[in-house]
Scaffold this active site. Sequence first.
Site, short mmCIF file in Angstrom:
data_model
loop_
_atom_site.label_atom_id
_atom_site.label_comp_id
_atom_site.label_asym_id
_atom_site.label_seq_id
_atom_site.Cartn_x
_atom_site.Cartn_y
_atom_site.Cartn_z
N GLN A 172 0.83 -1.21 0.00
CA GLN A 172 0.00 0.00 0.00
C GLN A 172 0.87 1.26 0.00
O GLN A 172 1.87 1.33 0.70
CB GLN A 172 -0.95 -0.01 1.19
N HIS A 194 -3.03 -0.05 -3.66
CA HIS A 194 -3.97 0.36 -2.61
C HIS A 194 -4.45 1.79 -2.87
O HIS A 194 -5.59 2.02 -3.17
CB HIS A 194 -3.37 0.22 -1.21
N ASP A 238 -8.22 0.77 -3.09
CA ASP A 238 -9.19 0.94 -2.02
C ASP A 238 -9.75 2.36 -2.09
O ASP A 238 -9.01 3.34 -1.95
CB ASP A 238 -8.53 0.70 -0.66
N GLU A 273 -11.77 -2.04 -3.92
CA GLU A 273 -12.17 -2.34 -2.55
C GLU A 273 -13.09 -1.25 -2.02
O GLU A 273 -12.83 -0.05 -2.20
CB GLU A 273 -10.92 -2.44 -1.66
N ASP A 307 -14.86 -4.76 2.54
CA ASP A 307 -14.10 -4.40 3.73
C ASP A 307 -15.05 -3.84 4.77
O ASP A 307 -15.40 -4.51 5.75
CB ASP A 307 -13.00 -3.40 3.37
N GLN A 329 -11.71 -8.76 2.30
CA GLN A 329 -10.56 -8.42 3.13
C GLN A 329 -10.85 -8.88 4.55
O GLN A 329 -11.75 -8.37 5.22
CB GLN A 329 -10.22 -6.93 3.19
N LYS A 331 -9.86 -8.38 7.68
CA LYS A 331 -9.09 -7.30 8.27
C LYS A 331 -8.69 -7.71 9.69
O LYS A 331 -9.42 -7.50 10.65
CB LYS A 331 -9.90 -6.00 8.27
N CYS A 361 -2.07 -0.71 8.08
CA CYS A 361 -0.76 -0.06 8.21
C CYS A 361 -0.46 0.25 9.67
O CYS A 361 0.69 0.45 10.06
CB CYS A 361 -0.75 1.22 7.39
#
Length: 418
Positions: A172, A194, A238, A273, A307, A329, A331, A361
Amino acid sequence: MKIVQVVLSQGYTGFYFDDLSAIRQNAAQDGFTYQGIPVTKGFSSIRQAGESISMMLILEDGQVAVGDCAMVQYPGVGGRDPLFSAQEFMKVIEQHVSPRLIGRELKSFRELAEEVDHIEIDGALLHSAIRYGATQAILDAVAKAKKITMAEVIREEYHIDTAFKKVPIFAQTGDDRYLNVDKMIMKEVDVLPHGLINNVKEKLGSSGEHLNEYVHWLKNRIVQLRKNEQYSPVLHIDVYGTIGLAFDYDLERIADYLRELEKIAFPFPLRIESPMDCGDREAQWQNLKSLRSILKQKAIRTEIVADEWCNTKEDIYLFVDQQAADMIQIKSPDLGGIHNIIESILYCKQHGVGAYCGGSCNETEISARITTQIAIACGADQCLAKPGMGVDEGYMIVNNEMNRVLALCKLRENMQIT
């Protein structure tokens, strides 16, 4: 082998907590910070330092197993738990988790993880970050007790019979979506970039024009910089629901825009996404399912990745059952106990839905390494390079952990053969 002590330490994560609701309302960036008043409960500023807690389990033989309690970049939205305060939650762990672990025999990761994941205080589960870190530490402890990798523990306890192999890695860019792409191309990252398209005005464009320009640049940059013509990454972007906002949640218009974007991206496959955020779980899966149906009717191959509002194992099972996305995803910090990640990946694989072992992240190197082992064990379709937004650090952590595990497992297999 027993756990004899639990030691906690406070730390930082690889990125920051951001108030996504304030950012969506066009909070102005000021250098690396944002101007304005936070909107989401718990925030003292729109961007603030990410916090973590390391849980260290001291074993009878002196070995130390570690798991990190951490949370995603955007807490308190999309059905997620509120902002995670390390100082506040260290006390919770000391009172409610540590006593349940001290003296426990390390026979089964799955059993102990499920027990800890279901601890309740006043009828409510522990914060997802606590459950995430505690179960990481349990998995590491069982692996150390058995003297095998965490991936091998998972394979053994979940009766997985597929061979371990390298999982495609998704990197990303963060807001540095041009320079960081160059880094990804140089290292031939499997899935990119990303893009962090989280604002209509500045990043998407009112009719999608900014994203169109970016994808056009992205395609040309890959062709320009790649050293090997066979290098053909998946473009995974995303958009944090901004397409829905820009096109007034009109599914036909959204589909037509995705067709336009797909043509720009060609010949590289495209994934989008969170094309929209519909405000609750039911509306989310219903609209994503309808959008996928329209895309199929129009012969648009762009894949939809779920997501937002798909946070728990139960959510993931629902989205899979309803065929609401091409890829989910998973997560990782949102699911609490990491056994939920394992079961979610396996469920996606069983039902022909792409399993993206994701996360944030805003995690740590410990959680990144452990979820990488989960991705290998379960045969995920892709794995997020994390933590941080600098590309190199997160990619190094995940890629190198993957290669280490595969090398160790191959060595053991060869020793058994001979």
